[in-house]
Design a protein around this motif. Structure first.
Motif, PDB file in Angstrom:
ATOM      1  N   GLN A 191       0.857  -1.178   0.000  1.00  0.00           N
ATOM      2  CA  GLN A 191       0.000   0.000   0.000  1.00  0.00           C
ATOM      3  C   GLN A 191       0.895   1.231   0.000  1.00  0.00           C
ATOM      4  O   GLN A 191       1.396   1.635   1.046  1.00  0.00           O
ATOM      5  N   SER A 192       1.104   1.833  -1.149  1.00  0.00           N
ATOM      6  CA  SER A 192       1.936   3.036  -1.215  1.00  0.00           C
ATOM      7  C   SER A 192       1.230   4.192  -0.528  1.00  0.00           C
ATOM      8  O   SER A 192       0.002   4.191  -0.349  1.00  0.00           O
ATOM      9  N   ALA A 193       2.016   5.183  -0.144  1.00  0.00           N
ATOM     10  CA  ALA A 193       1.414   6.374   0.460  1.00  0.00           C
ATOM     11  C   ALA A 193       0.473   7.055  -0.508  1.00  0.00           C
ATOM     12  O   ALA A 193      -0.589   7.558  -0.113  1.00  0.00           O
ATOM     13  N   ALA A 194       0.848   7.082  -1.788  1.00  0.00           N
ATOM     14  CA  ALA A 194      -0.025   7.703  -2.790  1.00  0.00           C
ATOM     15  C   ALA A 194      -1.363   6.972  -2.875  1.00  0.00           C
ATOM     16  O   ALA A 194      -2.428   7.601  -2.978  1.00  0.00           O
ATOM     17  N   HIS A 195      -1.325   5.645  -2.823  1.00  0.00           N
ATOM     18  CA  HIS A 195      -2.575   4.876  -2.877  1.00  0.00           C
ATOM     19  C   HIS A 195      -3.412   5.114  -1.624  1.00  0.00           C
ATOM     20  O   HIS A 195      -4.637   5.274  -1.709  1.00  0.00           O
ATOM     21  N   LEU A 196      -2.754   5.142  -0.477  1.00  0.00           N
ATOM     22  CA  LEU A 196      -3.495   5.407   0.759  1.00  0.00           C
ATOM     23  C   LEU A 196      -4.153   6.784   0.729  1.00  0.00           C
ATOM     24  O   LEU A 196      -5.273   6.957   1.211  1.00  0.00           O
ATOM     25  N   ARG A 197      -3.458   7.756   0.153  1.00  0.00           N
ATOM     26  CA  ARG A 197      -4.046   9.099   0.037  1.00  0.00           C
ATOM     27  C   ARG A 197      -5.287   9.064  -0.851  1.00  0.00           C
ATOM     28  O   ARG A 197      -6.328   9.647  -0.512  1.00  0.00           O
ATOM     29  N   GLU A 198      -5.189   8.391  -1.971  1.00  0.00           N
ATOM     30  CA  GLU A 198      -6.343   8.302  -2.882  1.00  0.00           C
ATOM     31  C   GLU A 198      -7.520   7.614  -2.213  1.00  0.00           C
ATOM     32  O   GLU A 198      -8.688   7.949  -2.462  1.00  0.00           O
ATOM     33  N   LEU A 199      -7.191   6.652  -1.352  1.00  0.00           N
ATOM     34  CA  LEU A 199      -8.242   5.920  -0.652  1.00  0.00           C
ATOM     35  C   LEU A 199      -8.885   6.737   0.458  1.00  0.00           C
ATOM     36  O   LEU A 199      -9.984   6.420   0.906  1.00  0.00           O
ATOM     37  N   GLY A 200      -8.178   7.759   0.924  1.00  0.00           N
ATOM     38  CA  GLY A 200      -8.626   8.490   2.102  1.00  0.00           C
ATOM     39  C   GLY A 200      -8.280   7.758   3.381  1.00  0.00           C
ATOM     40  O   GLY A 200      -8.997   7.857   4.385  1.00  0.00           O
ATOM     41  N   ALA A 201      -7.163   6.992   3.353  1.00  0.00           N
ATOM     42  CA  ALA A 201      -6.804   6.138   4.479  1.00  0.00           C
ATOM     43  C   ALA A 201      -5.560   6.617   5.223  1.00  0.00           C
ATOM     44  O   ALA A 201      -4.961   5.843   5.960  1.00  0.00           O
ATOM     45  N   ILE A 202      -5.173   7.881   5.020  1.00  0.00           N
ATOM     46  CA  ILE A 202      -4.079   8.426   5.834  1.00  0.00           C
ATOM     47  C   ILE A 202      -4.676   9.394   6.846  1.00  0.00           C
ATOM     48  O   ILE A 202      -5.252  10.421   6.480  1.00  0.00           O
ATOM     49  N   ARG A 203      -4.544   9.049   8.099  1.00  0.00           N
ATOM     50  CA  ARG A 203      -4.992   9.954   9.159  1.00  0.00           C
ATOM     51  C   ARG A 203      -3.880  10.955   9.433  1.00  0.00           C
ATOM     52  O   ARG A 203      -2.718  10.573   9.624  1.00  0.00           O
ATOM     53  N   PRO A 204      -4.170  12.254   9.431  1.00  0.00           N
ATOM     54  CA  PRO A 204      -3.117  13.232   9.749  1.00  0.00           C
ATOM     55  C   PRO A 204      -2.433  12.883  11.067  1.00  0.00           C
ATOM     56  O   PRO A 204      -3.079  12.499  12.039  1.00  0.00           O
ATOM     57  N   GLY A 205      -1.112  13.010  11.070  1.00  0.00           N
ATOM     58  CA  GLY A 205      -0.355  12.643  12.259  1.00  0.00           C
ATOM     59  C   GLY A 205       0.093  11.201  12.287  1.00  0.00           C
ATOM     60  O   GLY A 205       0.647  10.740  13.294  1.00  0.00           O
ATOM     61  N   THR A 206      -0.103  10.480  11.178  1.00  0.00           N
ATOM     62  CA  THR A 206       0.336   9.088  11.116  1.00  0.00           C
ATOM     63  C   THR A 206       1.862   9.004  11.185  1.00  0.00           C
ATOM     64  O   THR A 206       2.569   9.795  10.566  1.00  0.00           O
ATOM     65  N   THR A 207       2.359   8.036  11.943  1.00  0.00           N
ATOM     66  CA  THR A 207       3.790   7.739  11.970  1.00  0.00           C
ATOM     67  C   THR A 207       4.073   6.624  10.971  1.00  0.00           C
ATOM     68  O   THR A 207       3.618   5.490  11.161  1.00  0.00           O
ATOM     69  N   PHE A 208       4.788   6.946   9.883  1.00  0.00           N
ATOM     70  CA  PHE A 208       5.209   5.938   8.917  1.00  0.00           C
ATOM     71  C   PHE A 208       6.569   5.405   9.369  1.00  0.00           C
ATOM     72  O   PHE A 208       7.538   6.163   9.463  1.00  0.00           O
ATOM     73  N   ILE A 209       6.659   4.110   9.628  1.00  0.00           N
ATOM     74  CA  ILE A 209       7.853   3.501  10.204  1.00  0.00           C
ATOM     75  C   ILE A 209       8.747   2.936   9.105  1.00  0.00           C
ATOM     76  O   ILE A 209       8.271   2.207   8.235  1.00  0.00           O
ATOM     77  N   HIS A 210      10.019   3.266   9.165  1.00  0.00           N
ATOM     78  CA  HIS A 210      11.086   2.845   8.260  1.00  0.00           C
ATOM     79  C   HIS A 210      11.107   3.662   6.972  1.00  0.00           C
ATOM     80  O   HIS A 210      11.959   4.527   6.809  1.00  0.00           O
ATOM     81  N   ALA A 211      10.237   3.352   6.014  1.00  0.00           N
ATOM     82  CA  ALA A 211      10.156   4.140   4.769  1.00  0.00           C
ATOM     83  C   ALA A 211      11.426   4.062   3.925  1.00  0.00           C
ATOM     84  O   ALA A 211      11.681   4.955   3.120  1.00  0.00           O
ATOM     85  N   ASN A 212      12.218   2.997   4.086  1.00  0.00           N
ATOM     86  CA  ASN A 212      13.462   2.876   3.330  1.00  0.00           C
ATOM     87  C   ASN A 212      13.182   2.803   1.826  1.00  0.00           C
ATOM     88  O   ASN A 212      12.301   2.073   1.379  1.00  0.00           O
ATOM     89  N   GLY A 213      13.958   3.559   1.066  1.00  0.00           N
ATOM     90  CA  GLY A 213      13.859   3.507  -0.387  1.00  0.00           C
ATOM     91  C   GLY A 213      12.690   4.240  -0.990  1.00  0.00           C
ATOM     92  O   GLY A 213      12.442   4.123  -2.191  1.00  0.00           O
ATOM     93  N   LEU A 214      11.954   5.018  -0.195  1.00  0.00           N
ATOM     94  CA  LEU A 214      10.812   5.740  -0.749  1.00  0.00           C
ATOM     95  C   LEU A 214      11.281   6.825  -1.709  1.00  0.00           C
ATOM     96  O   LEU A 214      12.305   7.465  -1.508  1.00  0.00           O
ATOM     97  N   SER A 215      10.485   7.035  -2.745  1.00  0.00           N
ATOM     98  CA  SER A 215      10.793   8.086  -3.717  1.00  0.00           C
ATOM     99  C   SER A 215      10.477   9.454  -3.123  1.00  0.00           C
ATOM    100  O   SER A 215       9.783   9.569  -2.103  1.00  0.00           O
TER     101      SER A 215
END
Length: 436
Positions: A220-244
């Protein structure tokens, strides 16, 4: 708690408006910081401490640690990430009793406090029964640490049932962690499930009015989660290695943050820590975390150095010449950046910067007193460099959370003898099972 005045200290407030003091005073009244400056007046009855030769900093903030694994400390020095998933999450975790989880959480909390970590997000991905949850929350509450209990399902439960969190979440929120101003508050762990599961967990977080943390998943990419409306403001994304850069922009624009665990990421093979590219976006909060004590030490000094090393390594010409996202937009990382990630930006990431993360009057008195009058760190030319690159747990003089001492004159205040006996008994039982 009576008033206390520290005099003649080097104070790194981490508050941009206050700045730092080479010879400053800090006044605590009850659980709050009452003043920071020079020549402060001690109220009647206040304890006065000559802090000459000391450096005062805000307590460290660890934004991602699986604290229940404290009872398994050091058993996986050479695990890769897949081995960790199979062995620790797949084998050891499901076999643990509520009491063992209690011991693990309390061990981890005591270790954190002894090393200057005053705030921690417990990514508690081990919730199999209400008894498990009760034991884990009890340990955090008893420890006196400031904690965010991030409720998550165990790896076997996710494999069998999916990622939707169980009904017991509502009980934990309503009966155990209902006060948003308490030392222990609540979050949810949402872990890369189907679109329907993602939406269900975010809806639950909104209903309970709690933040979300999530290990980054390529499913589930961050872009896909945004399109879904599934990112709650203040979310902690853990690791994120290699993200564009585009993915990092989505996280930043959503009002979320990235938690980097530089030591474990390099040991287990998560990928190169995203310190340099994440810091290149000045609108993205970056914090530091221990992750798992089965492999790495539970102190923040280890993470400070690993983060600085990773950030500096990515800036060198040989790295910048590579066609690799690690070296994109080198940041010129500084020791001040790294200490901010471990204090104020960690608190901001967890939504707790109204009460901790800087030595600001009105905030709760979460601080660490460090000894800088020893031959292994003196003389202090740059106190940020001293803290980040020269110090370790041996330099801790005092650790205070909400005005309460947990370490004083270099010694833990709380008696851990019963806790250590329980941990030793469990370790002995594990050795017997292994040898048999």
């Amino acid at each position: 708690m009576t008033a206390r005045l520290y005099r003649n200290a080097r104070i790194l407030t981490m508050d941009p408006a206050l700045g730092d003091f080479d010879d400053g005073d800090l006044l605590i009244d009850g659980d709050r910081i009452a003043g920071v400056g020079t020549a402060l007046r001690a109220p009647d009855g206040a304890e006065t401490i000559d802090a000459r030769g000391r450096i005062l900093i805000p307590g460290f903030v660890d934004t991602h640690r699986h604290m229940w694994q404290g009872i398994l400390r050091g058993i996986a020095p050479a695990h890769t990430f897949p081995q960790y998933m199979d062995n620790i999450l797949g084998d050891h975790g499901p076999a643990m009793t509520p009491h063992q989880l209690y011991v693990g959480n309390l061990l981890s909390a005591r270790a954190a406090l002894a090393s200057g970590v005053t705030t921690i997000q417990d990514i508690s991905n081990i919730q199999d029964t209400p008894g498990h949850s009760d034991a884990l929350v009890t340990a955090l509450t008893e420890s006196g640490i400031r904690a965010v209990f991030a409720y998550g399902k165990s790896f076997p439960k996710i494999s069998a049932e999916g990622t939707v969190l169980p009904e017991d979440v509502r009980r934990v929120r309503g009966e155990l962690l209902g006060d948003p101003h308490a030392l222990v508050t609540m979050a949810l762990v949402a872990e890369g499930g189907s679109d329907e599961e993602e939406l269900a967990n975010v809806a639950l977080a909104r209903e309970l009015d709690v933040p979300v943390s999530r290990h980054f998943s390529s499913r589930q990419s961050a872009a896909h989660l945004r399109e879904l409306g599934a990112i709650r403001p203040g979310t902690t994304f853990i690791h994120a290695n290699g993200l564009s850069a585009e993915e990092l922009a989505v996280i930043a624009d959503s009002g979320s943050s990235v938690s980097v665990s530089p030591a474990i990421e390099m040991i287990m093979g998560h990928g190169y820590p995203m310190i340099a590219p994440a810091l290149a976006r000045r609108d993205l909060l970056v914090s530091l975390s221990v992750d798992v004590e089965v492999t790495v030490a539970g102190d923040m000094f280890t993470q400070l150095r690993a983060a600085y090393q990773a950030g500096r390594h990515a800036q060198h010409p040989a790295m910048r010449a590579l066609d690799d996202p690690i070296s994109d937009n080198p940041t010129g990382i500084t020791v001040r950046d790294v200490l901010r990630m471990a204090t104020l930006d960690g608190a901001r990431s967890l939504g707790l910067d109204d009460r901790t993360g800087s030595l600001t009057p009105g905030k709760q008195a979460d601080l660490v007193v460090l000894r800088a009058d020893r031959p292994d760190v003196a003389p202090v030319h740059d106190p940020y460099s001293t803290v980040v690159l020269q110090m370790d747990r041996a330099h801790i003089d005092s650790v205070v959370v909400a005005g309460r001492d947990h370490v004083r004159a270099g010694n833990p205040v709380d008696d851990s003898s019963r806790l250590l006996a329980d941990a030793d008994a469990d370790a002995f039982a594990r050795r017997l099972r292994t040898s048999g």
